[in-house]
Design a protein around this motif. Structure first.
Motif, short mmCIF file in Angstrom:
data_model
loop_
_atom_site.label_atom_id
_atom_site.label_comp_id
_atom_site.label_asym_id
_atom_site.label_seq_id
_atom_site.Cartn_x
_atom_site.Cartn_y
_atom_site.Cartn_z
N ASP A 155 0.84 -1.20 0.00
CA ASP A 155 0.00 0.00 0.00
C ASP A 155 0.88 1.25 0.00
OD1 ASP A 155 1.02 0.14 2.57
OD2 ASP A 155 -0.85 -0.48 3.54
N ASP A 156 0.26 2.42 0.06
CA ASP A 156 1.00 3.67 0.01
C ASP A 156 1.98 3.80 1.16
OD1 ASP A 156 -0.35 4.38 -2.27
OD2 ASP A 156 -1.84 5.61 -1.24
N LEU A 157 1.58 3.35 2.34
CA LEU A 157 2.45 3.47 3.52
C LEU A 157 3.71 2.64 3.36
CD1 LEU A 157 2.75 4.67 6.34
CD2 LEU A 157 1.56 2.65 7.24
N THR A 177 19.33 7.05 2.21
CA THR A 177 20.70 6.68 2.59
C THR A 177 21.44 6.01 1.44
OG1 THR A 177 19.98 6.34 4.87
CG2 THR A 177 22.10 5.37 4.22
N ALA A 178 20.90 4.90 0.94
CA ALA A 178 21.58 4.14 -0.12
C ALA A 178 21.13 4.55 -1.51
CB ALA A 178 21.35 2.65 0.08
N GLY A 179 19.92 5.09 -1.63
CA GLY A 179 19.42 5.49 -2.94
C GLY A 179 18.92 4.36 -3.80
N LYS A 180 18.85 3.15 -3.24
CA LYS A 180 18.45 1.98 -4.03
C LYS A 180 16.93 1.84 -3.99
CE LYS A 180 22.82 -0.41 -3.27
NZ LYS A 180 23.34 -0.05 -4.58
N SER A 181 16.27 2.58 -4.84
CA SER A 181 14.81 2.56 -4.87
C SER A 181 14.28 1.22 -5.39
CB SER A 181 14.30 3.69 -5.77
OG SER A 181 14.76 4.94 -5.30
N ILE A 182 13.12 0.84 -4.89
CA ILE A 182 12.46 -0.40 -5.31
C ILE A 182 11.16 -0.03 -6.02
CG2 ILE A 182 11.35 -2.53 -4.53
CD1 ILE A 182 13.24 -2.50 -2.15
N ASN A 183 11.02 -0.50 -7.24
CA ASN A 183 9.81 -0.23 -8.02
C ASN A 183 8.77 -1.30 -7.71
OD1 ASN A 183 11.08 1.97 -9.35
ND2 ASN A 183 12.12 0.52 -10.69
N ALA A 184 7.72 -0.89 -7.04
CA ALA A 184 6.72 -1.84 -6.57
C ALA A 184 5.80 -2.28 -7.70
CB ALA A 184 5.89 -1.21 -5.45
#
Length: 240
Positions: A101-103, A113-120
């Motif tokens: 969900d959004d949360l 911190t790491a910048g390693k975004s996860i594309n949900a």
């Protein structure tokens, strides 16, 4: 060979065919019985049915990599590399195995911190299952945080590099520089017309420099280096 012996052989063959048909029918009946009995047990037994359903649910899970590659290919073919491969539905699936969900996604989208975004991959009522993110692993970078921007840059870089290979053995003089610059400007103009670059006019979207005193020194020319400088303005996704 007399007629009586031939008749005996014919009768024996008929008997063997009848026995084979009988055996096949018995085997088919047995397989049907086993299948029906298994279905009854798998459906009605309180413990076995739960185990079977859990196994089926677990075995139908697949990693998202193949689906995401398909999304990239579909978006590239319908819109272009510059379109973010997000807000796109995934076909032929029940839904994601993990509900986000959004949360939850708030902490996945940007890792300060790491910048390693996860594309949900998320499921939305009335929309289906969508890819809900288009960020790279360099999430804290102002230039390379978006997949569409990074892939467009790679495409432009590789296209210009390969197209310029025809000038490898040409004289490193003004005529060659003008040809290279015109070729790249024409390529970028086509991208701008397709909506890949931001800007009301081509001169607002990009510029290309190539020549002595601007991108090359006299030493560069003498040593056979042809240096091209390209600056362009890609579109940035709204909120992915």
């Amino acid at each position: 060979m007399n007629a009586r012996f031939i008749q005996m052989l014919a009768d024996l063959d008929s008997i063997m065919k009848g026995m084979n048909n009988f055996i096949n029918k018995m085997l088919t009946s047995a397989q049907t019985y086993v299948s029906v009995a298994q279905d009854i047990v798998y459906t009605n037994h309180p413990v076995i049915s739960k185990i079977v359903n859990a196994l089926i649910k677990d075995l139908t899970k697949i990693p998202p990599s193949g689906a995401i590659v398909g999304v990239y290919s579909r978006v590239d073919g319908t819109r272009g590399v510059w379109k973010a491969p997000a807000n796109v539905s995934l076909n032929s699936l029940v839904g994601p195995s993990v509900i986000i969900d959004d949360l939850i996604q708030e902490d996945l989208n940007i890792d300060t911190t790491a910048g390693k975004s996860i594309n949900a991959i998320r499921s939305f009522t009335g929309k289906g299952t969508l890819v809900w993110g288009a960020r790279t692993l360099d999430g804290n970078s102002n230039e390379w945080r978006y997949i569409s921007v990074r892939r467009l840059f790679i495409m432009v870089e590789e296209s210009c590099k390969k197209a310029s290979a025809q000038f490898v053995f040409e004289p490193n003089d003004a005529n060659t520089w003008i040809k290279v610059r015109a070729m790249i400007e024409n390529y970028l103009s086509n991208l701008w017309r397709q909506g890949a670059l931001a800007g009301a006019k081509p001169e607002h979207a990009f510029f290309v420099k190539c020549g002595l005193g601007s991108t090359m020194t006299a030493v560069d020319v003498l040593e056979g280096r042809l240096i091209v400088e390209i600056e362009w303005q890609p579109y940035v996704p709204l909120s992915l």
